[in-house]
Write an enzyme that holds these catalytic residues in place. Sequence first.
Site, PDB file in Angstrom:
ATOM      1  N   ASP A 101      -2.243   9.757 -10.123  1.00  0.00           N
ATOM      2  CA  ASP A 101      -2.205   8.701 -11.140  1.00  0.00           C
ATOM      3  C   ASP A 101      -0.775   8.408 -11.565  1.00  0.00           C
ATOM      4  O   ASP A 101      -0.396   7.245 -11.792  1.00  0.00           O
ATOM      5  CB  ASP A 101      -3.026   9.109 -12.356  1.00  0.00           C
ATOM      6  CG  ASP A 101      -4.528   9.159 -12.068  1.00  0.00           C
ATOM      7  OD1 ASP A 101      -4.939   8.567 -11.033  1.00  0.00           O
ATOM      8  OD2 ASP A 101      -5.273   9.761 -12.860  1.00  0.00           O
ATOM      9  N   GLU A 141      -4.897   2.408  -3.913  1.00  0.00           N
ATOM     10  CA  GLU A 141      -3.444   2.462  -3.952  1.00  0.00           C
ATOM     11  C   GLU A 141      -2.810   1.158  -3.501  1.00  0.00           C
ATOM     12  O   GLU A 141      -1.612   1.098  -3.235  1.00  0.00           O
ATOM     13  CB  GLU A 141      -2.926   3.623  -3.066  1.00  0.00           C
ATOM     14  CG  GLU A 141      -3.175   3.480  -1.588  1.00  0.00           C
ATOM     15  CD  GLU A 141      -4.559   3.974  -1.144  1.00  0.00           C
ATOM     16  OE1 GLU A 141      -4.737   4.184   0.054  1.00  0.00           O
ATOM     17  OE2 GLU A 141      -5.445   4.147  -2.025  1.00  0.00           O
ATOM     18  N   ASP A 165       0.865  -1.185   0.000  1.00  0.00           N
ATOM     19  CA  ASP A 165       0.000   0.000   0.000  1.00  0.00           C
ATOM     20  C   ASP A 165       0.901   1.233   0.000  1.00  0.00           C
ATOM     21  O   ASP A 165       1.872   1.315   0.773  1.00  0.00           O
ATOM     22  CB  ASP A 165      -0.901   0.010   1.242  1.00  0.00           C
ATOM     23  CG  ASP A 165      -1.845   1.193   1.259  1.00  0.00           C
ATOM     24  OD1 ASP A 165      -2.922   1.086   0.633  1.00  0.00           O
ATOM     25  OD2 ASP A 165      -1.488   2.217   1.875  1.00  0.00           O
ATOM     26  N   ASN A 217      -2.926  13.157  -3.620  1.00  0.00           N
ATOM     27  CA  ASN A 217      -4.101  13.610  -4.362  1.00  0.00           C
ATOM     28  C   ASN A 217      -4.549  14.990  -3.896  1.00  0.00           C
ATOM     29  O   ASN A 217      -4.903  15.849  -4.719  1.00  0.00           O
ATOM     30  CB  ASN A 217      -5.246  12.618  -4.203  1.00  0.00           C
ATOM     31  CG  ASN A 217      -5.053  11.379  -5.067  1.00  0.00           C
ATOM     32  OD1 ASN A 217      -4.354  11.422  -6.067  1.00  0.00           O
ATOM     33  ND2 ASN A 217      -5.663  10.264  -4.658  1.00  0.00           N
TER      34      ASN A 217
END
Length: 563
Positions: free
Chosen positions: A450, A476, A433, A441
């Site tokens: 992204d 993620e 993770d 973000n």
Amino acid sequence: MNRIQKFEQVLGRCCWGILAFLAISVAININPAINIINLSKSDIMLIILIVLLSIFNFVRLKYINSNLLYTEKVFDVFRIIEVALLSIFINGNYQRIEHYLIIIPMIFSSLSRGRKSSFVLLGINAVIKIVKGFIVYFLSDTIILSTSDLFDYCIELVWVYVIWISIIIITSAFSNQNCKNEIENQRLVFELGEKYEQLEAAQNEIKIQYDKLKESNLKLEDSNLRLTKSIAEFYTLQQISEAIGSIFDINELLKFVNDVIIGVMGVNYSTIVFFDQKKNKLKVHFTNVKDKEDLAILSDNINCRFLLDILESEKPILENDVVPEKFEFIQSRVIGSFICIPLSSKSRKFGLLLIEHKNKNTFNNENLSLVTTICKSVSMAIENAELYASMQVLATIDGLTGVYNRVYFHQKFENEFKLAKESGYELTLVILDIDYFKKFNDTYGHLFGDVVLKSVAQMVKSSLRSTDTMARFGGEEFVIILPRTSIKKAYEKVEYLRHKIANSVITDSLVSASVTASFGIASFPETSKSVTEIIKDADNALYRAKDNGRNRIEVAKDYDIMD
């Protein structure tokens, strides 16, 4: 030659016999001691008769043999001449000979012309006899016969005429019956001729009908042959179409098509050649060539200019008189005929189909047409299979990161777990993770987020083995399947990945940032016993890593990695 002429010829031959008989009669009656000048009148008359009859008979036979206008009237004239000569020139001692000779022309006349003509001859004979009697009676100085002798002569003459008349009546009756029979025979012959003509016409009609039937039968056989071929071709195409619809594996489909061509075409060899676009080369994909040396020659020479030109032009080739020296790929084999057809679509060239036969003049345009149709179907199937495979890949790939998606992961992991359990080898699962991903973000925007996901995914993927599998688990989170890997080796591999991620800087055109990741590891059979358990144990280990400060690795169930 008609019937009257035949009678005339027979009578002419008889006449030579009569003349011989008369000559013998004269010779018997002549006394050698007597001078020929002293012959009797009757002897002289008989000699004259012999001469005249000889001349007459010679002329008559010449006329009969040379003149095609011989008629019944001529026949009657000849008989009158004969009767007249015999009646006039036979006298005296030879009077009785006349009775036997004169009847011969009368009988022939009665047989050929009927009793009427014979009675005419009889009348002529009677008239001549009466004239001769008057001449002898009135001109002679002495009475030759007495009254009693004259009476006896008359009686004898009457009996002679009675006999002649009887013979004429009998022969004429026979002649009439013969004529009737001849007429009947002619009628029967005519009817038979008509029947024959009718039979011949019927036979000709039957022959015409037979010829038509034979022609129709040949056309029917030809149609039946073409229908049989069409049915065979249709059945073959149907089989291939069904295979295309039911066999999704392209290799299995091509093997099936190759087997069908060998069975239907009755060829010795069938080879499917694929074109590698990356290497720009042809490669043998399927073939029934079994001999290792022959197969090596075929494979080594499959990229000859001849086959490459066929692929480039996309035009099929039919060769029924093969010269082995001209074709490198068949030099070690006895091949008399072959067909080579491109496998291609509008968008791509897939390869070639090569079918070969040991005998010459084996293939025709119908064979070429059938195989061309098969190749079009196979080319379409290859294109559809590749499209299907591409769609399958697209359906299993995560569109953002380029690694497999969660659906594919579950299918793959279940299969790998089953194999590991059956084969008894270790299987390790890693869940990672990205730490503080929400911050990226929120701070730099979703576009940079992204970029982070793609960069981390590619860094990890590039460090894995070809047997390893990486997939996006969600958000993620990513999962890594490590077959035949113990938890200790997996830990070492993951530690390398953790350092690689932590020491990297992710940039785009405007932003640069460092990233770290947390990892959870579980392994079969060391920590977990089932698919569900290994996923749960790895996920729990990941959460412990995040709870313990992130950018670290945790092993399921506090497994001591140092043991």
